[in-house]
Design a protein around this motif. Structure first.
Motif, PDB file in Angstrom:
ATOM      1  N   LEU A   1     -27.192  -6.890 -12.740  1.00  0.00           N
ATOM      2  CA  LEU A   1     -27.472  -7.463 -11.426  1.00  0.00           C
ATOM      3  C   LEU A   1     -26.530  -8.626 -11.114  1.00  0.00           C
ATOM      4  CD1 LEU A   1     -31.377  -7.439 -11.474  1.00  0.00           C
ATOM      5  CD2 LEU A   1     -29.883  -5.957 -10.136  1.00  0.00           C
ATOM      6  N   ALA A   2     -25.864  -9.155 -12.147  1.00  0.00           N
ATOM      7  CA  ALA A   2     -24.981 -10.310 -11.954  1.00  0.00           C
ATOM      8  C   ALA A   2     -23.535  -9.894 -11.684  1.00  0.00           C
ATOM      9  CB  ALA A   2     -25.054 -11.227 -13.177  1.00  0.00           C
TER      10      ALA A   2
ATOM     11  N   PRO B   1     -30.183  -7.417 -17.354  1.00  0.00           N
ATOM     12  CA  PRO B   1     -29.986  -8.469 -16.344  1.00  0.00           C
ATOM     13  C   PRO B   1     -28.525  -8.606 -15.914  1.00  0.00           C
ATOM     14  CG  PRO B   1     -30.542  -9.424 -18.481  1.00  0.00           C
ATOM     15  CD  PRO B   1     -30.752  -7.948 -18.599  1.00  0.00           C
TER      16      PRO B   1
ATOM     17  N   GLY C   1     -13.949  -9.915  -6.541  1.00  0.00           N
ATOM     18  CA  GLY C   1     -13.730 -11.314  -6.188  1.00  0.00           C
ATOM     19  C   GLY C   1     -14.855 -11.965  -5.407  1.00  0.00           C
ATOM     20  N   SER C   2     -15.952 -11.255  -5.163  1.00  0.00           N
ATOM     21  CA  SER C   2     -17.029 -11.875  -4.384  1.00  0.00           C
ATOM     22  C   SER C   2     -17.936 -12.718  -5.277  1.00  0.00           C
ATOM     23  CB  SER C   2     -17.863 -10.802  -3.694  1.00  0.00           C
ATOM     24  OG  SER C   2     -18.697 -10.166  -4.635  1.00  0.00           O
ATOM     25  N   VAL C   3     -18.564 -13.705  -4.656  1.00  0.00           N
ATOM     26  CA  VAL C   3     -19.569 -14.496  -5.369  1.00  0.00           C
ATOM     27  C   VAL C   3     -20.915 -13.781  -5.272  1.00  0.00           C
ATOM     28  CG1 VAL C   3     -20.715 -16.734  -5.491  1.00  0.00           C
ATOM     29  CG2 VAL C   3     -18.310 -16.606  -4.843  1.00  0.00           C
ATOM     30  N   THR C   4     -21.168 -13.164  -4.125  1.00  0.00           N
ATOM     31  CA  THR C   4     -22.400 -12.400  -3.930  1.00  0.00           C
ATOM     32  C   THR C   4     -22.483 -11.308  -5.004  1.00  0.00           C
ATOM     33  OG1 THR C   4     -22.071 -12.725  -1.566  1.00  0.00           O
ATOM     34  CG2 THR C   4     -23.783 -11.156  -2.228  1.00  0.00           C
ATOM     35  N   THR C   5     -23.633 -11.231  -5.674  1.00  0.00           N
ATOM     36  CA  THR C   5     -23.778 -10.246  -6.739  1.00  0.00           C
ATOM     37  C   THR C   5     -24.578  -9.037  -6.259  1.00  0.00           C
ATOM     38  OG1 THR C   5     -25.695 -11.479  -7.461  1.00  0.00           O
ATOM     39  CG2 THR C   5     -23.645 -11.873  -8.655  1.00  0.00           C
TER      40      THR C   5
ATOM     41  N   TRP D   1     -18.354  -7.015  -4.558  1.00  0.00           N
ATOM     42  CA  TRP D   1     -17.029  -6.424  -4.387  1.00  0.00           C
ATOM     43  C   TRP D   1     -16.048  -7.290  -5.165  1.00  0.00           C
ATOM     44  CZ3 TRP D   1     -19.552  -9.010  -0.375  1.00  0.00           C
ATOM     45  CH2 TRP D   1     -18.934 -10.169   0.119  1.00  0.00           C
TER      46      TRP D   1
ATOM     47  N   VAL E   1     -35.785  -4.327  -2.179  1.00  0.00           N
ATOM     48  CA  VAL E   1     -37.184  -4.167  -2.618  1.00  0.00           C
ATOM     49  C   VAL E   1     -38.114  -4.758  -1.553  1.00  0.00           C
ATOM     50  CG1 VAL E   1     -38.875  -4.637  -4.424  1.00  0.00           C
ATOM     51  CG2 VAL E   1     -36.503  -4.229  -5.042  1.00  0.00           C
TER      52      VAL E   1
ATOM     53  N   VAL F   1     -34.252  -6.188 -14.498  1.00  0.00           N
ATOM     54  CA  VAL F   1     -34.196  -7.627 -14.767  1.00  0.00           C
ATOM     55  C   VAL F   1     -34.451  -7.898 -16.249  1.00  0.00           C
ATOM     56  CG1 VAL F   1     -35.366  -9.821 -14.368  1.00  0.00           C
ATOM     57  CG2 VAL F   1     -34.816  -8.355 -12.434  1.00  0.00           C
TER      58      VAL F   1
ATOM     59  N   GLY G   1     -32.373  -6.927  -4.624  1.00  0.00           N
ATOM     60  CA  GLY G   1     -33.623  -7.677  -4.437  1.00  0.00           C
ATOM     61  C   GLY G   1     -34.116  -7.584  -3.006  1.00  0.00           C
ATOM     62  N   LEU G   2     -33.179  -7.776  -2.056  1.00  0.00           N
ATOM     63  CA  LEU G   2     -33.581  -7.695  -0.651  1.00  0.00           C
ATOM     64  C   LEU G   2     -34.095  -6.301  -0.300  1.00  0.00           C
ATOM     65  CD1 LEU G   2     -30.823  -9.789   1.193  1.00  0.00           C
ATOM     66  CD2 LEU G   2     -33.145 -10.465   0.598  1.00  0.00           C
TER      67      LEU G   2
ATOM     68  N   GLY H   1     -27.248  -8.057  -7.414  1.00  0.00           N
ATOM     69  CA  GLY H   1     -28.674  -8.389  -7.423  1.00  0.00           C
ATOM     70  C   GLY H   1     -29.212  -8.790  -6.067  1.00  0.00           C
ATOM     71  N   ILE H   2     -28.379  -9.419  -5.233  1.00  0.00           N
ATOM     72  CA  ILE H   2     -28.868  -9.902  -3.931  1.00  0.00           C
ATOM     73  C   ILE H   2     -29.297  -8.729  -3.036  1.00  0.00           C
ATOM     74  CG2 ILE H   2     -28.316 -11.289  -1.874  1.00  0.00           C
ATOM     75  CD1 ILE H   2     -28.334 -13.040  -4.342  1.00  0.00           C
TER      76      ILE H   2
END
Lengths: 567, 102
Positions: free
Chosen positions: B51-52, B48, B58-62, B56, B71, B44, B68-69, B64-65
């Motif tokens: 993590l952004a 940083p 074209g996905s919005v999900t990065t 995959w 951890v 981070v 983080g989960l 980092g999600i």
């Protein structure tokens, strides 16, 4: 005391409710939320019933401090979660996610990672060595007077600062949620907590925490599921719409401004990780289970519940970006432009209201009332645990071990702890009212820093390091306490924002660049423990070291520990 | 506890085994938690942008999600691993020491 106190406290408790009946005239305040008040009264009724039941089972000191040691690992796991998940983390973290997205996740992770450390280094050791307070463990083989006094002082500092933060938060939150006056809210919280602790001791406190944990977890689960339902249970869809709705767009999906520089990030991380393992009200919970096995189980369950809860707050915060933006009435003028949230702080009531507003958006007025009542219950559970820990530091550590030097009897110790609870309750109410207009956000960081710098090093060194002496523990503990306090006063939050020292540019400044002292104060405490122990050749030091093998055996095997079936 | 029983326990061969095993296990797990958490914080702080990155194309999900989960989940899993071994193997060792000394 026994005959008079219940009526005095009940009367004090009823005054605010009587005043509620007369409609408030101030215009700026929230209208009275009757659903929330009814739900809260049901909660209070149930918990007072439990307190009455618990009071009959709270005759001895052991019952008062540890609920007789009869709590199971699963129950204790829930109670620990109830003790730890504060309203500040529920409302604060969902608000942080709403305002800056991913940063909220980084922050919540810090609050969780202390739990494995507690499991591996502290939980069963404490259960095997202690009786009622963590000072039993840190003073196990040392000079009782000095180490007990030090542990009690740092416990009380932690308890009182944490109480102030909770009371001020409670007052403001309840003012917003229920439309009550600030001072009334503080009085109700203070009075109820005194009733729970004085009459029901640890048994009532534990059940208040368990009920609160169940209510909070089920409420948050429902809210997260109802919110995810809007996105067909697809996180990708939720993130997609959130990015489109939030003014920062893509930036909310990665690290933002929360972590400015690595040193501050590490320092805060250390305070959170080791502070959790030094909080007196959390450590006290390990004496409520019958043995080390149940102590381990309770940390496992607690870690699961708390981790699950942080995942829920993350979903709540993200979905709120989309779902709250659908209703312009939630925002002040200019904060919502063409369906895009340009200023998250423009949410009416502030970003702390995110979870509350989302409750209304997904579950109507009834669910709003439920979540408001849960937030109130949350505060009560946390302050009760804190007050009990503070009272036991006064009665068990200061009174019985230092002032009476072990010549006290149980009846007397129990009486002192009840008066101590009353005293702490009154102090909490008064300080809560005094600090109403102060910025108390730094207090939570400070309590974690003190717990990590004063309690944790002495505790962990006394468990694992045989060469440690009374002098080392004393100097190390006070070095941690004083450096954590001093460095916090020199930080920007206190020196600049609270004491009003401004820099050349007119902005608040600190004397040091650290926001949290842990990176200096924790190593300092350990170095002092080491230095002042190895150079210690006094008679007391020889005694301290000679007692280590026996302590070690009891710590490792549990043979001879308090209240266990060691026969 | 008397000095005699302390010595009897410390002389017991299983006691040394218990203490060594548990100590090593606890510190290894502590180290792992440290590594996961501070590893995450260091990414981070220093990288940083990594993590952004989209998870995959074209996905919005990065990235980092899930990082983080994990951890959060690792904290739960590590405590679970410890409880499993401590409530099984370590408690069996403790019990046999106790029984031998009875």
């Amino acid at each position: 005391m026994k005959r008079l106190a219940p009526w005095a406290i009940l009367a004090a408790l009823l005054v605010p409710f009587a005043l509620v009946a007369a409609p408030a005239v101030t215009g700026a305040k929230q209208p009275l939320n009757m659903t929330a008040i009814y739900m809260f009264i049901i909660f209070v009724g149930a918990t007072l019933g439990i307190t009455y039941w618990a009071s009959k089972r709270t005759r001895t000191a052991r019952e008062f401090y540890t609920a007789g040691g009869g709590i199971t690992g699963f129950q204790n796991g829930l109670a620990i979660a109830g003790d730890y998940m504060s309203a500040a983390s529920f409302l604060g973290i969902s608000g942080l996610v709403f305002a800056s997205g991913f940063d909220g996740l980084i922050y919540s992770i810090g609050w969780l990672v202390g739990w494995p450390v507690i499991m591996f280094l502290i939980a069963e050791q404490i259960r095997n060595l202690g009786k009622f307070t963590f000072a039993d463990v840190s003073s196990y083989r040392f000079g009782q007077t000095q180490i007990r006094t030090m542990a009690a002082v740092s416990s009380l500092v932690v308890v009182i600062f944490y109480l102030i933060a909770q009371m001020v938060g409670a007052g403001k939150l309840i003012q917003l949620l229920f439309g009550l006056e600030y001072w009334m809210a503080v009085m109700i919280v203070g009075a109820l907590m005194m009733i729970y602790v004085i009459f029901g001791g640890m048994t009532a406190t534990t059940w208040v925490q368990i009920i609160k944990a169940v209510l909070l977890l089920s409420g948050a689960t429902f809210m997260a599921l109802a919110a995810l339902n809007h996105f067909g249970f697809s996180p990708e869809e939720m993130f997609k719409q959130a990015v489109a709705t939030h003014g920062k767009h893509d930036a909310i999906m990665g690290p933002g401004a929360l972590i400015k520089d690595p040193i501050n990030a590490i320092s805060l991380g250390l305070a959170l990780m080791f502070g959790t393992a030094g909080l007196p009200h959390i450590l006290m919970r390990f004496f409520t289970v019958p043995n080390a096995k149940e102590a381990r189980k309770s940390v496992f369950y607690a870690t699961g519940f708390i981790g699950y809860f942080y995942i829920l707050t993350f979903i709540i915060g993200f979905s709120a970006i989309v779902l709250l933006a659908q209703n312009p009435a939630y925002f002040s003028a200019g904060a919502l432009v063409d369906g895009v949230i340009t200023d998250p702080k423009g949410l009416l009531g502030g970003t702390n209201m995110v979870a509350i507003k989302l409750a209304e958006a997904v579950g109507g007025n009834l669910f709003l009332g439920f979540i408001s009542a849960v937030a109130f219950a949350t505060i009560l559970a946390v302050v009760s645990g804190l007050t009990l820990a503070g009272a036991s530091a006064i009665s068990h550590d200061l009174y019985a071990s230092v002032i009476a030097r072990g010549r006290s009897n149980e009846t007397m110790e129990l009486r002192v702890s009840k008066f101590a609870t009353l005293g702490l309750g009154i102090i909490a109410i008064i300080l809560g009212i005094i600090f109403e207009k102060q910025n108390v956000a730094f207090l939570v960081g400070l309590t974690f820093a003190i717990a990590a710098s004063a309690n944790f090093p002495v505790l962990v060194a006394s468990i694992f390091w045989g060469k440690m002496t009374t002098r080392g523990a004393l100097v190390g503990g006070f070095a941690g306490l004083i450096s954590a306090l001093t460095l916090t006063v020199m930080s920007k939050a206190v020196w600049g924002e609270t004491l009003g020292h401004m820099g050349a540019d007119g902005k608040p400044v600190g004397l040091i660049f650290l926001d949290n002292p842990a990176i200096i104060s924790i190593p300092l405490a350990f170095i002092c423990i080491w230095l002042f122990s190895i150079t210690d050749n006094s008679k007391q030091a020889q005694k301290d070291r000679a007692l280590f093998p026996a302590q070690r055996v009891r710590c490792e095997t549990g043979i001879g520990s308090e209240g266990t079936a060691s026969h | 506890m008397t000095t005699d029983s302390v010595e009897a326990i410390t002389r017991h061969p299983l006691y040394a085994e218990l203490v060594t095993k548990r100590k090593r296990f606890a510190w290894i797990l502590t180290f792992l938690m440290f590594l996961f958490y501070y590893g995450f914080i260091m990414i981070v702080a220093y990288a940083p942008k990594s993590l952004a990155v989209p998870l995959w194309a074209g996905s919005v999900t990065t990235v980092g999600i899930p990082v983080g989960l994990s951890v959060i989940i690792s904290a739960f899993v590590l405590t679970g691993i410890y409880v499993y071994r401590a409530n099984g193997e370590f408690d069996r060792l403790t019990k046999s020491i106790q029984e031998d000394l009875r």
